[in-house]
Design an enzyme around this catalytic site. Structure first.
Site, mmCIF file in Angstrom:
data_model
loop_
_atom_site.group_PDB
_atom_site.id
_atom_site.type_symbol
_atom_site.label_atom_id
_atom_site.label_comp_id
_atom_site.label_asym_id
_atom_site.label_seq_id
_atom_site.Cartn_x
_atom_site.Cartn_y
_atom_site.Cartn_z
ATOM 1 N N LYS A 163 -28.471 42.863 63.516
ATOM 2 C CA LYS A 163 -27.960 41.767 64.035
ATOM 3 C C LYS A 163 -28.143 39.574 64.046
ATOM 4 O O LYS A 163 -29.198 40.680 65.297
ATOM 5 C CB LYS A 163 -27.106 42.227 64.386
ATOM 6 C CG LYS A 163 -25.271 41.527 63.631
ATOM 7 C CD LYS A 163 -24.231 42.646 65.304
ATOM 8 C CE LYS A 163 -22.973 42.091 64.632
ATOM 9 N NZ LYS A 163 -21.859 42.911 65.621
HETATM 10 C C1 E4P Z 1 -18.869 41.681 64.692
HETATM 11 O O1 E4P Z 1 -19.668 43.068 64.500
HETATM 12 C C2 E4P Z 1 -18.845 42.022 66.427
HETATM 13 O O2 E4P Z 1 -19.052 42.401 67.666
HETATM 14 C C3 E4P Z 1 -16.873 41.885 66.459
HETATM 15 O O3 E4P Z 1 -15.992 42.250 65.755
HETATM 16 C C4 E4P Z 1 -16.285 40.176 67.243
HETATM 17 O O4 E4P Z 1 -15.312 40.932 67.307
HETATM 18 P P1 E4P Z 1 -14.683 39.968 68.583
HETATM 19 O O5 E4P Z 1 -13.872 38.649 67.804
HETATM 20 O O6 E4P Z 1 -13.221 40.806 68.903
HETATM 21 O O7 E4P Z 1 -15.157 40.106 69.975
#
Ligand code: E4P
Length: 220
Positions: A85
């Site tokens: 990522k």
């Molecule tokens: C995506 O890969 C992120 O980890 C995640 O969806 C972020 O979500 P949040 O906005 O609830 O922290």
């Protein structure tokens, strides 16, 4: 449509796997920090837990190209199902291009605009992660962003998959499915909500109560 679980909690992952609805996992530094466990060790453990057929996103922490590449290669070396990522930006997308040439799949994270999604696809991302909940949080329309990306990617031959992230409620999942998004990454709480409807609970209660009134068993 595939469902990834958005968590670094192995107990939650075990629960999701037991329900048979988990096709992969996404983590991020905040989610791993909540567990209070080592960073790389957590990604490796999750990758082993879910098995080779399910991708697990582990995020780089560095913001400079050289260190980002080192971290990306270490993450990718943890297990064959680790997807690296990488945050959106010139450095991140340069890394994505190099990693793609090396055969490493990348999930480009922190996407908040259609042009960011276009850049990620051009760089060769395997997944783009638009954060719908965080867009909603600033009184904008997260699902409109998904609609725009679906349309843009549909105009070209990009292989990048749309991974709807920052999902907060079942409506996000339903709308993503209607728009044809490839994947939604969902917290366990929201995955549980997807099963629920008050009429399902009421209907079951009535069926069982009616049969109980007969005083007979399953075999009678
Ligand atoms: C995506 O890969 C992120 O980890 C995640 O969806 C972020 O979500 P949040 O906005 O609830 O922290």
């Amino acid at each position: 449509m595939r469902f990834f679980l958005d968590t670094a909690d192995t107990e939650e992952i075990a629960q999701g796997l037991d329900w048979g609805m988990v096709d992969g996992v996404t983590t991020n530094p905040s989610l791993i920090a909540k567990q209070g466990l080592p960073y790389l060790g957590t990604v490796k453990k999750i990758a082993e837990l879910v098995g080779e057929d399910r991708p697990v996103s582990g995020e780089v922490l560095a913001t400079d190209y050289t260190t980002m590449m080192e971290e990306a290669r270490r993450l990718a070396g943890l297990a064959p199902n680790v997807v690296v990522k990488v945050p959106l930006g010139p450095v991140g997308l340069k890394a994505v291009r190099t990693l793609r040439q090396e055969g490493t799949l990348c999930n480009v994270t922190l996407c908040f605009s259609p042009t960011q999604a276009l850049l990620a696809a051009k760089a060769g991302a395997a997944y783009i992660s638009p954060f719908v909940g965080r867009v909603d949080d600033i009184s904008s329309d997260g699902m409109l962003l998904i609609e725009q990306i679906v349309e843009i990617y549909g105009n070209y031959d990009f292989e990048t998959e749309i991974l709807v992230a920052s999902v907060r409620h079942p409506g996000h999942v339903a709308e993503s499915a209607m728009m044809g998004a490839d994947v939604a990454t969902i917290p366990l709480k929201t995955l549980r909500q997807l099963y629920k409807h008050p009429l399902t609970d009421l209907g079951l209660e009535r069926f069982l109560a009616d049969w109980a009134k007969t005083g007979k068993s399953f075999d009678d």
